[in-house]
Scaffold this motif. Structure first.
Motif, short mmCIF file in Angstrom:
data_model
loop_
_atom_site.label_atom_id
_atom_site.label_comp_id
_atom_site.label_asym_id
_atom_site.label_seq_id
_atom_site.Cartn_x
_atom_site.Cartn_y
_atom_site.Cartn_z
N TYR A 75 0.81 -1.21 0.00
CA TYR A 75 0.00 0.00 0.00
C TYR A 75 0.84 1.26 0.00
O TYR A 75 0.31 2.36 -0.13
N ASP A 76 2.15 1.13 0.11
CA ASP A 76 3.02 2.30 0.04
C ASP A 76 3.15 2.82 -1.38
O ASP A 76 3.59 3.93 -1.60
N SER A 77 2.80 2.02 -2.36
CA SER A 77 2.83 2.46 -3.76
C SER A 77 1.43 2.28 -4.34
O SER A 77 1.19 1.33 -5.08
N PRO A 78 0.51 3.19 -4.02
CA PRO A 78 -0.90 3.00 -4.38
C PRO A 78 -1.26 3.36 -5.82
O PRO A 78 -2.35 3.80 -6.09
N ARG A 79 -0.36 3.13 -6.75
CA ARG A 79 -0.66 3.46 -8.15
C ARG A 79 -1.78 2.56 -8.68
O ARG A 79 -2.70 3.02 -9.32
N ASP A 80 -1.64 1.27 -8.44
CA ASP A 80 -2.62 0.31 -8.94
C ASP A 80 -2.97 -0.63 -7.80
O ASP A 80 -2.14 -1.42 -7.37
#
Length: 134
Positions: A75-80
């Motif tokens: 969830y630290d990289s919520p791009r997709d």
């Protein structure tokens, strides 16, 4: 500056020991900034607070800390969010299967205990009818 928390603040809010919070930090679940002389004081961000909350929720679900970390890190990289949600479904399905297996084992054990209780009561009734001391 955004909301920040001390280790004592989080310990009190989540009813944890400071040692437990430091353990979560050692596991890489929390990443507080350091302040004060020699960086002795931990300063937790709103992000750390949320990660702690999610970690505790994962523990309540019975997930390991490594599983919790993997999911939370996604969830630290919520791009997709699709891969994150698919991974979460896989983890939940595996955990549900494990819990259902444990429940089946418990049900079998309870049935066995009930059988022994019934047999023991019957023996007790027979023993008291025959005048034998109990």
């Amino acid at each position: 500056m955004a909301n920040t928390y001390t280790i004592s603040d989080l310990a009190q809010e989540f009813d944890l020991t400071t040692r437990a919070i430091r353990f979560y930090e050692d596991m890489g679940l929390l990443e507080p900034e350091r302040s004060g002389p020699g960086g002795r004081n931990r300063v937790y961000s709103a992000r750390d607070r949320t990660r702690l909350k999610l970690t505790l929720r994962a523990k309540r679900l019975g997930l390991s800390l490594n599983e919790a970390k993997d999911l939370i890190d996604m969830y630290d990289s919520p791009r997709d969010t699709v891969p994150q949600l698919k991974k979460f479904l896989v983890v939940l399905a595996e955990h549900r299967q494990q819990l259902e297996s444990q429940l089946a084992d418990l049900d079998a054990t309870l049935d066995e205990v009930k059988t022994h209780e019934k047999e023991t009561r019957n023996l007790l009734v027979k023993a008291t009818k025959n005048g034998k001391p109990v």
